[in-house]
Design an enzyme around this catalytic site. Structure first.
Site, PDB file in Angstrom:
ATOM      1  N   GLU A 181       0.844  -1.201   0.000  1.00  0.00           N
ATOM      2  CA  GLU A 181       0.000   0.000   0.000  1.00  0.00           C
ATOM      3  C   GLU A 181       0.880   1.252   0.000  1.00  0.00           C
ATOM      4  O   GLU A 181       1.804   1.359   0.807  1.00  0.00           O
ATOM      5  CB  GLU A 181      -0.913   0.013   1.227  1.00  0.00           C
ATOM      6  CG  GLU A 181      -1.908  -1.140   1.232  1.00  0.00           C
ATOM      7  CD  GLU A 181      -2.981  -0.998   2.308  1.00  0.00           C
ATOM      8  OE1 GLU A 181      -4.054  -1.606   2.133  1.00  0.00           O
ATOM      9  OE2 GLU A 181      -2.759  -0.295   3.323  1.00  0.00           O
ATOM     10  N   ASN A 184       0.250  -5.751   3.097  1.00  0.00           N
ATOM     11  CA  ASN A 184      -0.721  -6.742   3.542  1.00  0.00           C
ATOM     12  C   ASN A 184      -0.291  -8.102   3.028  1.00  0.00           C
ATOM     13  O   ASN A 184      -0.192  -8.315   1.818  1.00  0.00           O
ATOM     14  CB  ASN A 184      -2.128  -6.394   3.047  1.00  0.00           C
ATOM     15  CG  ASN A 184      -2.686  -5.191   3.780  1.00  0.00           C
ATOM     16  OD1 ASN A 184      -2.492  -5.058   4.988  1.00  0.00           O
ATOM     17  ND2 ASN A 184      -3.336  -4.300   3.075  1.00  0.00           N
ATOM     18  N   ARG A 230      -1.465 -11.054   2.594  1.00  0.00           N
ATOM     19  CA  ARG A 230      -2.605 -11.973   2.391  1.00  0.00           C
ATOM     20  C   ARG A 230      -3.324 -11.576   1.115  1.00  0.00           C
ATOM     21  O   ARG A 230      -2.993 -10.552   0.506  1.00  0.00           O
ATOM     22  CB  ARG A 230      -3.573 -11.834   3.571  1.00  0.00           C
ATOM     23  CG  ARG A 230      -3.975 -10.370   3.729  1.00  0.00           C
ATOM     24  CD  ARG A 230      -5.055 -10.146   4.735  1.00  0.00           C
ATOM     25  NE  ARG A 230      -5.130  -8.768   5.150  1.00  0.00           N
ATOM     26  CZ  ARG A 230      -5.757  -7.795   4.500  1.00  0.00           C
ATOM     27  NH1 ARG A 230      -6.373  -8.052   3.362  1.00  0.00           N
ATOM     28  NH2 ARG A 230      -5.773  -6.566   4.956  1.00  0.00           N
ATOM     29  N   VAL A 246      -9.608  -8.179  -0.054  1.00  0.00           N
ATOM     30  CA  VAL A 246     -11.011  -8.146  -0.485  1.00  0.00           C
ATOM     31  C   VAL A 246     -11.081  -7.770  -1.969  1.00  0.00           C
ATOM     32  O   VAL A 246     -11.782  -8.395  -2.758  1.00  0.00           O
ATOM     33  CB  VAL A 246     -11.804  -7.110   0.353  1.00  0.00           C
ATOM     34  CG1 VAL A 246     -13.222  -6.947  -0.170  1.00  0.00           C
ATOM     35  CG2 VAL A 246     -11.797  -7.465   1.828  1.00  0.00           C
ATOM     36  N   ARG A 304     -18.278  -2.600  -2.746  1.00  0.00           N
ATOM     37  CA  ARG A 304     -18.516  -3.523  -1.632  1.00  0.00           C
ATOM     38  C   ARG A 304     -19.952  -3.341  -1.152  1.00  0.00           C
ATOM     39  O   ARG A 304     -20.333  -2.228  -0.774  1.00  0.00           O
ATOM     40  CB  ARG A 304     -17.572  -3.225  -0.474  1.00  0.00           C
ATOM     41  CG  ARG A 304     -16.119  -3.377  -0.827  1.00  0.00           C
ATOM     42  CD  ARG A 304     -15.274  -3.239   0.428  1.00  0.00           C
ATOM     43  NE  ARG A 304     -13.861  -3.279   0.101  1.00  0.00           N
ATOM     44  CZ  ARG A 304     -12.907  -3.519   0.997  1.00  0.00           C
ATOM     45  NH1 ARG A 304     -13.225  -3.721   2.263  1.00  0.00           N
ATOM     46  NH2 ARG A 304     -11.642  -3.544   0.634  1.00  0.00           N
TER      47      ARG A 304
HETATM   48  P1  ADP Z   1      -4.903   0.015   8.449  1.00  0.00           P
HETATM   49  O1  ADP Z   1      -3.908  -1.099   8.348  1.00  0.00           O
HETATM   50  O2  ADP Z   1      -5.464   0.188   9.811  1.00  0.00           O
HETATM   51  O3  ADP Z   1      -5.933  -0.011   7.353  1.00  0.00           O
HETATM   52  P2  ADP Z   1      -3.256   1.944   7.003  1.00  0.00           P
HETATM   53  O4  ADP Z   1      -1.864   2.250   7.423  1.00  0.00           O
HETATM   54  O5  ADP Z   1      -3.454   1.057   5.809  1.00  0.00           O
HETATM   55  O6  ADP Z   1      -4.041   1.346   8.251  1.00  0.00           O
HETATM   56  O7  ADP Z   1      -4.044   3.291   6.744  1.00  0.00           O
HETATM   57  C1  ADP Z   1      -5.420   3.327   6.474  1.00  0.00           C
HETATM   58  C2  ADP Z   1      -5.800   4.648   5.840  1.00  0.00           C
HETATM   59  O8  ADP Z   1      -5.451   5.736   6.690  1.00  0.00           O
HETATM   60  C3  ADP Z   1      -5.112   4.934   4.529  1.00  0.00           C
HETATM   61  O9  ADP Z   1      -5.768   4.349   3.438  1.00  0.00           O
HETATM   62  C4  ADP Z   1      -5.149   6.452   4.480  1.00  0.00           C
HETATM   63  O10 ADP Z   1      -6.406   6.897   4.018  1.00  0.00           O
HETATM   64  C5  ADP Z   1      -5.009   6.846   5.930  1.00  0.00           C
HETATM   65  N1  ADP Z   1      -3.582   7.143   6.271  1.00  0.00           N
HETATM   66  C6  ADP Z   1      -2.701   6.324   6.860  1.00  0.00           C
HETATM   67  N2  ADP Z   1      -1.491   6.918   7.010  1.00  0.00           N
HETATM   68  C7  ADP Z   1      -1.611   8.170   6.517  1.00  0.00           C
HETATM   69  C8  ADP Z   1      -0.707   9.295   6.368  1.00  0.00           C
HETATM   70  N3  ADP Z   1       0.545   9.242   6.786  1.00  0.00           N
HETATM   71  N4  ADP Z   1      -1.188  10.409   5.780  1.00  0.00           N
HETATM   72  C9  ADP Z   1      -2.477  10.475   5.341  1.00  0.00           C
HETATM   73  N5  ADP Z   1      -3.370   9.465   5.454  1.00  0.00           N
HETATM   74  C10 ADP Z   1      -2.958   8.321   6.031  1.00  0.00           C
END
Ligand code: ADP
Length: 449
Positions: free
Chosen positions: A275, A290, A292, A295, A338
């Protein structure tokens, strides 16, 4: 190839794994909780074993019950799907110590990437761009202030063990920092049993773009293009599309190469996702990996023609990844909505009896769902009842097909998010492809019902 695989999951993803197993001539074992007695994955598997009462802690997360089910039925491998035990390194170790093959990467990789502070470090060392932030976890306020001063406000405090959008706090000024750290720590402690947090720069208007990868046990790794996942509410994805309307082909190549670098740095074998956040100025940064199947994997399958779940099983059984990067050619455009059992305006869950269900069909439509007329959606698990995916020659055709598919879906008895999706599909910003992760917040303020 395996002869028999146990699927440690439920719902549409359990069915998805059954489809792949049937295509490969593999027998399947379903496990189910007492709440899932009438679930479709049970019906279509060759064998089934009840693993406990409704709460997932006693069934789909019950490691001894799942291992026993595999042993009793003589399964050789376990496919974890997504959620539940799919990113649990301890589960992988237990399975392997019982001579069961885990359909996914090694316990070591899963543990390393499950610790997000550690994952940042691994990626930085590998040369994958990472957002400015703390070197590993931050435990005291003084260090946090130093880091925040260095990278500048706003910052985001995130749980090292985080997932599902939990354990994150955005901080816009220094006086909010101490409180944010304390809240994120205690939220993370409760949710994940690990209160460790780290800090990174918060981007105010990014896109969430992720790259699908496949790696094997022989050191081969390729990427299968990206998915645009910026349409989210409370960090939960709602609509995904492939490819992203934001990337040029050279950006796509750069991001894909970075994802392959990430896969190689972790000796990645099996299907995984890197990601990234894409900033306004075109730079992108690793966010998390991730380990795995996800979805939204189906839209990548639609634009590449590659069966990812089949490859997961083949790689786990020791096959070489014969697909080469040059074989991956993106065709057209795919979108996924979804479908959740929830009120489209209030987002309140709406479990209960599905009285009638007639899924849509026609050119370019794919439905991954374990719902049927007469099925009762239990209140116990996540609210997604299925995914409507479409594929078209270009984005415009895909949008038209999604509108057609959703408006011809009959799903009666419960409320679903279909009306919300139809509103989004009519939104000018969405249609232009011009949006960031802030889209839903703004959209919900302007939408009229
Ligand atoms: P999780 O594993 O809980 O889904 P993520 O690290 O994938 O957490 O982050 C989920 C969402 O949070 C991202 O898709 C984004 O929208 C927001 N996000 C996370 N980190 C940042 C960041 N540094 N700046 C802006 N948005 C963020």
């Amino acid at each position: 190839m395996f002869e028999k695989v146990l699927i440690a999951n439920r719902g549409e993803i359990a069915l998805r794994v059954i489809w792949a197993c049937r295509d490969l001539g593999i027998k399947t074992v379903a496990v189910y909780s007492e709440a899932d007695r009438y679930a479709l994955h049970r019906r279509f598997a060759d064998e089934d074993v009840c693993i406990g009462p409704a709460p997932s802690s006693q069934s789909y997360l019950n490691i001894p019950a799942i291992i026993s089910a595999a042993e009793i039925t003589g399964a050789e491998a376990i496919h974890p799907g997504y959620g539940f035990l799919s990113e649990n390194a301890h589960f992988i170790e237990v399975a392997e110590s019982c001579n069961l093959c885990f359909v996914g990467p090694s316990a070591q990789t899963v543990r390393m990437m499950g610790d997000k502070a550690q994952a940042r470090k691994v990626m930085m060392e590998a040369g994958v761009p990472v957002l400015p932030g703390s070197d590993g976890p931050v435990s005291d306020f003084e260090t946090a202030v130093k880091v925040a001063k260095k990278i500048g406000m706003p910052v985001i405090v995130k749980a090292s063990a985080g997932g599902g959008g939990r354990g994150m706090r955005i901080v816009r000024s220094e006086d909010e920092l101490e409180n944010a750290i304390a809240t994120a720590q205690s939220e993370a402690e409760i949710a994940f049993g690990n209160g460790e947090v780290y800090i990174e720069k918060y981007l105010t208007n990014p896109r969430h773009i992720e790259v699908q990868i496949l790696g094997d046990k022989f050191g081969h790794a390729i990427h299968l293009g990206e998915r645009e996942c910026s349409i989210q509410r409370r960090h939960q994805k709602i609509i995904e599309e492939a490819p992203s309307p934001a990337l040029t082909s050279s950006q796509r190549k750069t991001m894909g190469d970075a994802a392959v670098l990430a896969a190689k740095a972790t000796n990645y074998n099996n299907a995984g996702t890197i990601e990234f956040l894409l900033d306004d100025d075109g730079s992108f940064y690793f966010m998390e990996m991730n380990t795995r199947i996800q979805v939204e994997h189906g839209i990548t399958e639609l634009v590449t023609g590659v069966d990812l779940v089949k490859w997961q099983l083949m790689i786990a059984s020791g096959c070489e990844l014969t697909l080469k990067q040059k074989d991956i050619v993106l065709q057209g455009h795919a979108i996924e909505c979804r479908i959740n059992a929830e009120d489209p305006q209030s987002f309140r869950p709406s479990p209960g009896l599905i009285e009638h269900f007639h899924p849509p069909g026609g050119p370019g439509v794919r439905i991954d769902s374990a719902a049927y007329g007469g099925y009762r959606v239990p209140p116990t698990y996540d609210s997604m009842v299925g995914k409507v995916m479409v594929h078209g020659g270009d984005r415009q055709e895909a949008v038209a097909r999604m509108r057609r598919a959703l408006s011809m879906t009959v799903l009666e008895g419960i409320s679903t998010s279909i009306p919300l999706h139809l509103k989004i599909l009519d939104d000018p910003q969405f249609l232009k492809g011009e949006f960031s992760t802030r889209f839903m917040e703004d959209f919900l303020n302007r939408v009229s019902w």
